[in-house]
Structures are given as structure tokens and as C-alpha cells.
Motif scaffolding. Sequence first.
Motif, mmCIF file in Angstrom:
data_model
loop_
_atom_site.group_PDB
_atom_site.id
_atom_site.type_symbol
_atom_site.label_atom_id
_atom_site.label_comp_id
_atom_site.label_asym_id
_atom_site.label_seq_id
_atom_site.Cartn_x
_atom_site.Cartn_y
_atom_site.Cartn_z
ATOM 1 N N ILE A 8 0.850 -1.180 0.000
ATOM 2 C CA ILE A 8 0.000 0.000 0.000
ATOM 3 C C ILE A 8 0.890 1.235 0.000
ATOM 4 C CG2 ILE A 8 -0.238 0.245 2.516
ATOM 5 C CD1 ILE A 8 -3.320 0.790 1.864
ATOM 6 N N GLU A 9 0.413 2.301 -0.619
ATOM 7 C CA GLU A 9 1.143 3.570 -0.620
ATOM 8 C C GLU A 9 0.551 4.476 0.446
ATOM 9 O OE1 GLU A 9 1.456 5.194 -4.575
ATOM 10 O OE2 GLU A 9 2.361 3.346 -5.326
ATOM 11 N N ILE A 10 1.445 5.121 1.205
ATOM 12 C CA ILE A 10 1.045 5.969 2.324
ATOM 13 C C ILE A 10 1.709 7.330 2.158
ATOM 14 C CG2 ILE A 10 1.132 6.260 4.840
ATOM 15 C CD1 ILE A 10 1.174 3.189 5.065
ATOM 16 N N SER A 11 0.940 8.377 2.344
ATOM 17 C CA SER A 11 1.459 9.738 2.221
ATOM 18 C C SER A 11 2.144 10.175 3.510
ATOM 19 C CB SER A 11 0.327 10.707 1.847
ATOM 20 O OG SER A 11 -0.170 10.390 0.571
ATOM 21 N N GLU A 67 9.079 -12.125 18.240
ATOM 22 C CA GLU A 67 10.415 -11.577 18.456
ATOM 23 C C GLU A 67 10.849 -10.799 17.216
ATOM 24 O OE1 GLU A 67 14.064 -13.621 20.415
ATOM 25 O OE2 GLU A 67 14.100 -14.148 18.282
ATOM 26 N N LEU A 68 11.408 -9.623 17.452
ATOM 27 C CA LEU A 68 11.931 -8.828 16.353
ATOM 28 C C LEU A 68 13.209 -9.481 15.850
ATOM 29 C CD1 LEU A 68 11.360 -6.269 14.738
ATOM 30 C CD2 LEU A 68 12.788 -5.033 16.348
ATOM 31 N N ALA A 69 13.173 -9.958 14.611
ATOM 32 C CA ALA A 69 14.291 -10.716 14.049
ATOM 33 C C ALA A 69 15.222 -9.858 13.204
ATOM 34 C CB ALA A 69 13.751 -11.871 13.199
ATOM 35 N N GLU A 70 14.715 -8.733 12.722
ATOM 36 C CA GLU A 70 15.498 -7.874 11.834
ATOM 37 C C GLU A 70 15.000 -6.446 11.998
ATOM 38 O OE1 GLU A 70 15.324 -7.300 7.086
ATOM 39 O OE2 GLU A 70 15.626 -9.370 7.759
ATOM 40 N N LEU A 71 15.902 -5.480 11.952
ATOM 41 C CA LEU A 71 15.539 -4.071 12.109
ATOM 42 C C LEU A 71 16.536 -3.238 11.307
ATOM 43 C CD1 LEU A 71 13.444 -2.427 13.779
ATOM 44 C CD2 LEU A 71 15.199 -2.162 15.524
ATOM 45 N N ASN A 72 16.074 -2.706 10.174
ATOM 46 C CA ASN A 72 16.924 -1.909 9.289
ATOM 47 C C ASN A 72 16.225 -0.584 8.973
ATOM 48 O OD1 ASN A 72 18.939 -4.025 8.864
ATOM 49 N ND2 ASN A 72 17.303 -5.062 7.770
ATOM 50 N N PRO A 73 16.253 0.366 9.940
ATOM 51 C CA PRO A 73 15.528 1.624 9.749
ATOM 52 C C PRO A 73 16.071 2.434 8.568
ATOM 53 C CG PRO A 73 16.601 1.542 11.925
ATOM 54 C CD PRO A 73 16.972 0.305 11.186
ATOM 55 N N PRO A 74 15.236 3.089 7.832
ATOM 56 C CA PRO A 74 13.771 3.021 7.803
ATOM 57 C C PRO A 74 13.258 2.127 6.685
ATOM 58 C CG PRO A 74 14.452 4.955 6.597
ATOM 59 C CD PRO A 74 15.714 4.232 7.031
ATOM 60 N N ARG A 75 14.024 1.099 6.339
ATOM 61 C CA ARG A 75 13.727 0.310 5.146
ATOM 62 C C ARG A 75 13.024 -1.022 5.380
ATOM 63 N NH1 ARG A 75 14.451 4.054 1.409
ATOM 64 N NH2 ARG A 75 16.584 4.643 1.013
ATOM 65 N N THR A 93 8.765 -4.192 4.309
ATOM 66 C CA THR A 93 9.693 -3.294 3.631
ATOM 67 C C THR A 93 8.992 -1.965 3.366
ATOM 68 O OG1 THR A 93 9.097 -4.188 1.464
ATOM 69 C CG2 THR A 93 11.041 -5.115 2.512
ATOM 70 N N ILE A 94 9.778 -0.905 3.419
ATOM 71 C CA ILE A 94 9.273 0.438 3.157
ATOM 72 C C ILE A 94 10.140 1.048 2.065
ATOM 73 C CG2 ILE A 94 8.796 2.720 4.110
ATOM 74 C CD1 ILE A 94 8.632 1.289 6.886
ATOM 75 N N GLU A 95 9.486 1.413 0.988
ATOM 76 C CA GLU A 95 10.175 1.971 -0.172
ATOM 77 C C GLU A 95 9.816 3.455 -0.274
ATOM 78 O OE1 GLU A 95 9.830 1.040 -4.945
ATOM 79 O OE2 GLU A 95 8.997 -0.363 -3.503
ATOM 80 N N PRO A 96 10.822 4.347 -0.329
ATOM 81 C CA PRO A 96 10.500 5.769 -0.461
ATOM 82 C C PRO A 96 9.950 6.095 -1.847
ATOM 83 C CG PRO A 96 12.887 5.441 -0.473
ATOM 84 C CD PRO A 96 12.255 4.097 -0.252
ATOM 85 N N GLY A 100 11.079 10.627 -1.032
ATOM 86 C CA GLY A 100 10.930 10.380 0.401
ATOM 87 C C GLY A 100 9.743 11.059 1.049
ATOM 88 N N ALA A 101 8.880 11.697 0.269
ATOM 89 C CA ALA A 101 7.691 12.342 0.831
ATOM 90 C C ALA A 101 6.585 11.325 1.131
ATOM 91 C CB ALA A 101 7.154 13.409 -0.119
ATOM 92 N N ARG A 102 6.597 10.212 0.399
ATOM 93 C CA ARG A 102 5.597 9.156 0.573
ATOM 94 C C ARG A 102 6.317 7.824 0.663
ATOM 95 N NH1 ARG A 102 1.633 7.975 -2.836
ATOM 96 N NH2 ARG A 102 3.009 7.947 -4.627
ATOM 97 N N SER A 103 5.544 6.768 0.988
ATOM 98 C CA SER A 103 6.139 5.446 1.183
ATOM 99 C C SER A 103 5.253 4.359 0.583
ATOM 100 C CB SER A 103 6.273 5.144 2.681
ATOM 101 O OG SER A 103 7.019 6.129 3.333
ATOM 102 N N ARG A 104 5.897 3.305 0.096
ATOM 103 C CA ARG A 104 5.185 2.083 -0.272
ATOM 104 C C ARG A 104 5.559 1.027 0.765
ATOM 105 N NH1 ARG A 104 6.785 1.124 -5.251
ATOM 106 N NH2 ARG A 104 4.987 2.181 -6.145
ATOM 107 N N VAL A 105 4.548 0.528 1.469
ATOM 108 C CA VAL A 105 4.762 -0.479 2.512
ATOM 109 C C VAL A 105 4.319 -1.833 1.969
ATOM 110 C CG1 VAL A 105 4.166 -1.198 4.852
ATOM 111 C CG2 VAL A 105 4.325 1.239 4.305
#
Length: 148
Positions: A8-11, A67-75, A93-96, A100-105
Amino acid sequence: MAPIVESIEISRRPEDVFSYVTDPSRLPEWQVSVVSVRREDDGPITVGSRAVVTRHVGGREQAMTAELAELNPPRSWAVRGIDGPVRGNVKGTIEPLDDGARSRVTIELDFEGHGIGKLLVPLIVRRQAQKEVPRNQQKLKERLEKGA
């Protein structure tokens, strides 16, 4: 079986989205089946952080430790279930977008069944999750775009 994958795309900026989706206390706000969350540790969220997540599954409440297995902010991030008959494994995954004004999650969800869970996963859990994941992402979008 193939994992359930939805995007989904998020503003909102990727940093804002990442901070929100990796905070376990926020899960009941955007995940339909989550009843409650209790962290097992204090302090900042890091790889290895655990939370007990109680969900409505197949008409009843089920507590599971994640359990959090992986954490690579903000990606990207990953969470794995570590107990119970049904263990969910999530990769996010979060794609700018737009500089970088919006994101695809994108959220990828898969399950491991243990004991009775081997029957529950195909009969109940996957079906419920296939309906829930798109609704969860829509709620995530709404929460973040309203300023959560």
C-alpha cells in the motif's frame, strides 16, 4: 504455500512509517485481530525484543510471543513467532516514493504450524489472514495519514 504479500502507498515519510509499524504498542490500532500487546522487555526496540501479542483467531483469543528478528531503519523489519501452535513470520519493507515524501509499505506474511497448528494454518489461519492483511494495511494508511 506461498506467503501472503500486500502493498500500500502511504502519504508519510518512510521514517514516520517505520517508527509506527515497528512499535508493538501500536499493533491494536491498525491490526484487526490484535486484542492486546505486552512487551517482555523495557527500553528501545532492538533485534531480539519480544512481545506477547493476543489475537482473535478462529473465534477465540490466542496469545503468541513475537520476536523482532530484523531491524533496518527506515527500510525493513522482520518479526517471527517463537511459540504456540501457529507462528507467524512477517517481513516488512518500506520503499521511499516522491523523494521520500511518501512510502510504499509491503508486508509479507507466512505461517508455521506446530502440532494442531499444522491443521489450523490451512483451514482457518491463512483464510483469516488473507482477508485481514489488506484491511490492516488500509487501517495503517488511515492512521498514518491522519497524523498518528
